[in-house]
Design a protein around this motif. Structure first.
Motif, PDB file in Angstrom:
ATOM      1  N   VAL A  71       0.847  -1.201   0.000  1.00 57.58           N
ATOM      2  CA  VAL A  71       0.000   0.000   0.000  1.00 57.58           C
ATOM      3  C   VAL A  71       0.880   1.248   0.000  1.00 57.58           C
ATOM      4  N   ARG A  74       2.439   1.847  -3.398  1.00 52.47           N
ATOM      5  CA  ARG A  74       1.458   2.349  -4.374  1.00 52.47           C
ATOM      6  C   ARG A  74       1.027   3.776  -4.062  1.00 52.47           C
ATOM      7  N   LYS A  76      -0.582   4.923  -1.394  1.00 49.84           N
ATOM      8  CA  LYS A  76      -1.902   5.030  -0.782  1.00 49.84           C
ATOM      9  C   LYS A  76      -1.871   4.907   0.739  1.00 49.84           C
ATOM     10  N   ASP A  78      -1.009   5.971   4.773  1.00 48.38           N
ATOM     11  CA  ASP A  78      -1.115   7.133   5.639  1.00 48.38           C
ATOM     12  C   ASP A  78       0.103   8.032   5.391  1.00 48.38           C
ATOM     13  N   ASP A  79      -0.102   9.324   5.362  1.00 47.18           N
ATOM     14  CA  ASP A  79       0.979  10.271   5.075  1.00 47.18           C
ATOM     15  C   ASP A  79       2.142  10.178   6.057  1.00 47.18           C
TER      16      ASP A  79
END
Length: 103
Positions: A71, A74, A76, A78-79
């Motif tokens: 994730v 990609r 996507k 959490d910042d």
């Protein structure tokens, strides 16, 4: 006060496990299919480093950790989460996948 420095197996490029076995980083960081392939191989140990916590990941927990890495790759995640992943080997040729997580 300065910023707290946490251990980084990837930055140090080597690690000594609890049994005294020395592991060396192979090349640079790895991503994508290489991470997935190493993570699925039950002959490869997986190490998760988060802040001061350095622990071996049991095979039953690998899927969740590697999904979180995917994730992130990609774009996507959490910042505030970041992963660095590298392959290590010891003198016997065994493999170790190191996943460092920072926030």
């Amino acid at each position: 006060m300065g910023e707290r420095q946490y251990p980084s197996v990837v930055r140090d490029r080597e690690w000594v496990d609890g049994a005294g076995v020395r592991w060396w980083m192979r090349g640079g960081e790895v991503q994508g299919k290489r991470v997935a392939r190493l993570g699925r191989d039950l002959g490869v140990r997986v190490l998760h480093v988060y802040l001061d916590d350095v622990r071996e990941v049991p095979s039953a927990e690998r899927g969740g950790l590697l999904e979180r890495v995917g994730v992130f790759e990609r774009g996507k995640a959490d910042d505030f989460v970041e992963f660095r992943v590298a392959e290590f080997r010891n003198a016997a040729g065994q493999k170790l996948l190191v996943v460092e997580e920072t926030c």
